[in-house]
Design an enzyme around this catalytic site. Structure first.
Site, PDB file in Angstrom:
ATOM      1  N   GLU A 168      -7.038  13.676  -8.171  1.00 40.65           N
ATOM      2  CA  GLU A 168      -7.743  12.946  -9.410  1.00 40.65           C
ATOM      3  C   GLU A 168      -9.413  13.319  -8.818  1.00 40.65           C
ATOM      4  OE1 GLU A 168      -5.460  12.105  -7.939  1.00 40.65           O
ATOM      5  OE2 GLU A 168      -3.992  11.285  -9.610  1.00 40.65           O
ATOM      6  N   LYS A 171       2.613  12.892  -4.651  1.00 38.55           N
ATOM      7  CA  LYS A 171       0.873  13.183  -4.167  1.00 38.55           C
ATOM      8  C   LYS A 171       1.701  14.572  -3.536  1.00 38.55           C
ATOM      9  CE  LYS A 171      -1.774   9.074  -3.402  1.00 38.55           C
ATOM     10  NZ  LYS A 171      -2.155   8.174  -2.518  1.00 38.55           N
ATOM     11  N   GLY A 186      -7.581  -0.259  -1.553  1.00 39.08           N
ATOM     12  CA  GLY A 186      -8.228  -0.257  -2.373  1.00 39.08           C
ATOM     13  C   GLY A 186      -7.636  -1.048  -4.156  1.00 39.08           C
ATOM     14  N   ARG A 187      -7.196  -1.800  -4.034  1.00 40.88           N
ATOM     15  CA  ARG A 187      -6.360  -2.588  -5.148  1.00 40.88           C
ATOM     16  C   ARG A 187      -7.467  -3.781  -5.227  1.00 40.88           C
ATOM     17  NH1 ARG A 187      -2.437  -1.063  -2.817  1.00 40.88           N
ATOM     18  NH2 ARG A 187      -0.889  -2.492  -1.665  1.00 40.88           N
TER      19      ARG A 187
HETATM   20  O1  F6P Z   1      -2.364   4.839  -5.601  1.00 35.62           O
HETATM   21  C1  F6P Z   1      -2.382   5.108  -4.579  1.00 35.62           C
HETATM   22  C2  F6P Z   1      -4.653   5.237  -4.072  1.00 35.62           C
HETATM   23  O2  F6P Z   1      -3.719   5.040  -2.566  1.00 35.62           O
HETATM   24  C3  F6P Z   1      -4.175   3.278  -4.494  1.00 35.62           C
HETATM   25  O3  F6P Z   1      -3.450   2.334  -3.522  1.00 35.62           O
HETATM   26  C4  F6P Z   1      -5.760   3.414  -4.920  1.00 35.62           C
HETATM   27  O4  F6P Z   1      -6.312   2.629  -4.500  1.00 35.62           O
HETATM   28  C5  F6P Z   1      -6.385   4.736  -4.852  1.00 35.62           C
HETATM   29  O5  F6P Z   1      -4.852   5.872  -4.471  1.00 35.62           O
HETATM   30  C6  F6P Z   1      -7.566   5.635  -4.821  1.00 35.62           C
HETATM   31  O6  F6P Z   1      -7.282   6.244  -3.699  1.00 35.62           O
HETATM   32  P1  F6P Z   1      -8.769   6.067  -2.310  1.00 35.62           P
HETATM   33  O7  F6P Z   1      -9.942   5.303  -2.886  1.00 35.62           O
HETATM   34  O8  F6P Z   1      -8.982   6.589  -1.326  1.00 35.62           O
HETATM   35  O9  F6P Z   1      -9.633   7.708  -3.595  1.00 35.62           O
END
Ligand code: F6P
Length: 508
Positions: free
Chosen positions: A205, A480, A252-253
């Site tokens: 995305e 994915k 990430g979170r």
């Molecule tokens: O949806 C899964 C995930 O891996 C999240 O944990 C993460 O925050 C998000 O996708 C975005 O990932 P990235 O920062 O690698 O684009």
């Protein structure tokens, strides 16, 4: 099962104890203890945590404390803060507290001094945010990122509305072309900065949106990148001095405290970003040093375990009575459900007890006119967190009084119900529905940092109790992979017939 909490005697003690409380009404608990609020609330600088309206007695709290002890919350807390690789499936340390200066200055991970990395990145954020804020040509910043690379910065940006004095920030996460076209049609390339926030720099995305934005802008010269994949960011065309590094030990979170907070620093100023970090540090200090039985994140976590595992309730509701906290439930949803929505233990075994409840929420009073009917009279019981702010942050006192009166009334109605038998059965409110109330002094960067770190630590404690790895997210991988297969029309033999039929229809 090895290390299973359900095999512990402390777990069994709670299973017995819950039966003793099954028919007890909270109204009676309040009647029997005139000091119940006093006995069931904690206070720390800037925050009241009230847990008097729970199906709990002093004995319950003791037993929950014993379970926390038996699951070695203190030991795991030390492991996290000391940089042990507790995210075992990805072989990573979990060091978001280090981003707010809560870990030892001598801590090194894979040969790198963590504090030096943090300070260097903060200095880079400071100079970039100052440069962008003082460039009067720049009116808009678009953060391109999803999940943890979106929600954290977004909640902070929206909550700190009263502190925004920099360029406008737009958060672009969904790959739906409707969103990017909707944003870009109001912007001009010369006055727009893009920040691509992606730890991996491979997320479909984000990369799709970033490519479309680059085409629209004509080049990547106005792009910044926040990533641990420096090579990919350079290849994309981001100028080298516009790249801010992430590390494996920043999940990430829980990354909003890192360079992923750049959009916030641009919008509200770096000094306010630092205040956010110090609020979170105050919560880290409390989590690290308050005894288990008066530790706010530990108590919040254990009450969640109490209802999920011993009352068998499936959902949890978060209701901020603050319009500017409207994105808070979405943030907590990812924090709790991506972290603790697991069914395989840290030992690699299928577990035999429940983990993260479904979590949702909405601002009060809007929620009252939407779904709270079910909370009051539905057949399920859904524990609630009410979040209230003492000082309004605006001059409309009458509004603020009404807002907070509603919050207090909802919590009271859930607990008390209506004791007198009503004339008509449909007017019955049985009550006895639990909630916690959190009161923040005000909604400023410091208090927001405190609140966000509180929920982070609550999530951590629950993951330890449930003996799961809160810091991986393998459950999102299969979708994915399949999306990529479907995109390439590269279907496998295992592709089900409905997917094949719908693919055909969508291509007709
Ligand atoms: O949806 C899964 C995930 O891996 C999240 O944990 C993460 O925050 C998000 O996708 C975005 O990932 P990235 O920062 O690698 O684009």
């Amino acid at each position: 099962m090895s290390n299973s909490p359900s095999a512990l005697k402390e777990w069994a003690a709670l299973q017995t104890h819950v039966e003793a409380l099954r028919d007890v009404h909270m109204r009676d608990l309040f009647r029997d203890d005139k000091n119940r609020f006093h006995n069931f609330h904690f206070e720390m600088d800037g925050l009241i945590f009230d847990f008097s309206r729970h199906r709990a007695t002093i004995e319950t709290i003791k037993l929950l404390g014993s379970l926390a002890k038996a699951c070695d919350i203190e030991g795991w807390r030390t492991k996290m803060f000391m940089g042990e690789k507790i995210n075992v499936t990805e072989d990573r340390a979990v060091l978001h507290p280090a981003l707010r200066g809560s870990c030892s200055p001598s801590l090194t991970i894979d040969g790198e001094n963590v504090a030096e990395f943090v300070n260097k990145t903060l200095a880079q954020m400071e100079s970039i945010s100052k440069k962008i804020r003082s460039d009067k040509k720049i009116t808009d910043v678009v953060n391109i990122g999803i999940g943890g690379s979106d929600l954290g910065a977004r909640i902070v940006y929206e909550t700190l509305y009263n502190f925004q004095d920099g360029p406008r920030v737009h958060f672009l996460s969904n790959v739906d072309g409707a969103r990017i076209s909707g944003i870009l049609k109001h912007l001009k390339p010369d006055s727009t900065i893009f920040i691509t926030t992606s730890k991996t720099f491979t997320t479909m995305e984000t990369m799709t949106n970033a490519e479309t934005a680059k085409q629209w802008a004509g080049s990547a010269k106005n792009f910044y990148a926040v990533t641990s994949n420096i090579h990919a960011a350079k290849k994309f065309g981001v100028p080298e001095d516009h790249i801010l590094p992430m590390r494996d030990w920043i999940g990430g979170r829980v990354s909003l405290w890192s360079a992923a907070g750049l959009p916030v620093a641009i919008a509200v100023g770096f000094d306010n970003f630092k205040k956010l970090l110090s609020g979170a540090k105050a919560m880290d200090d409390h989590f690290l040093h308050a005894p288990m039985v008066s530790n706010i994140p530990v108590m919040m976590a254990m009450l969640g375990v109490w209802y999920r595992n011993f009352w068998d309730w499936n959902a949890h509701v978060v209701l901020p009575y603050a319009h500017n906290l409207r994105k808070f439930p979405a943030f907590i949803q990812q924090l709790d459900m991506e972290s603790n929505g697991k069914s395989i233990s840290r030992d690699g075994e299928m577990i035999d007890y429940k983990t993260a409840p479904a979590l949702f929420g909405e601002t009060g009073t809007n929620a009252q006119h939407a779904f709270m009917q079910m909370l009051h009279q539905g057949v399920d019981i859904l524990p609630v967190d009410f979040i209230i702010v003492k000082e309004p942050g605006h001059e409309l006192e009458d509004h603020h009084k009404k807002l907070n009166a509603n919050a207090l009334a909802q919590a009271q109605a859930l607990m008390q119900g209506r004791e007198k038998a009503p004339a008509a059965a449909y007017k019955t409110f049985e009550g006895n529905r639990p909630s916690s109330t959190l009161v923040l002094d005000r909604l400023d960067p410091w208090h927001l940092g405190l609140l966000l770190a509180l929920y982070e630590h609550k999530m951590f404690v629950q993951g330890i109790i449930w003996n799961i790895n809160s810091f991986d997210q393998w459950g999102v991988e299969l979708g994915k992979t399949l999306a990529n297969e479907i995109l390439g029309a590269d279907t496998a033999e295992s592709t089900d017939q409905t997917t094949l039929a719908l693919m055909r229809r969508l291509h007709e």
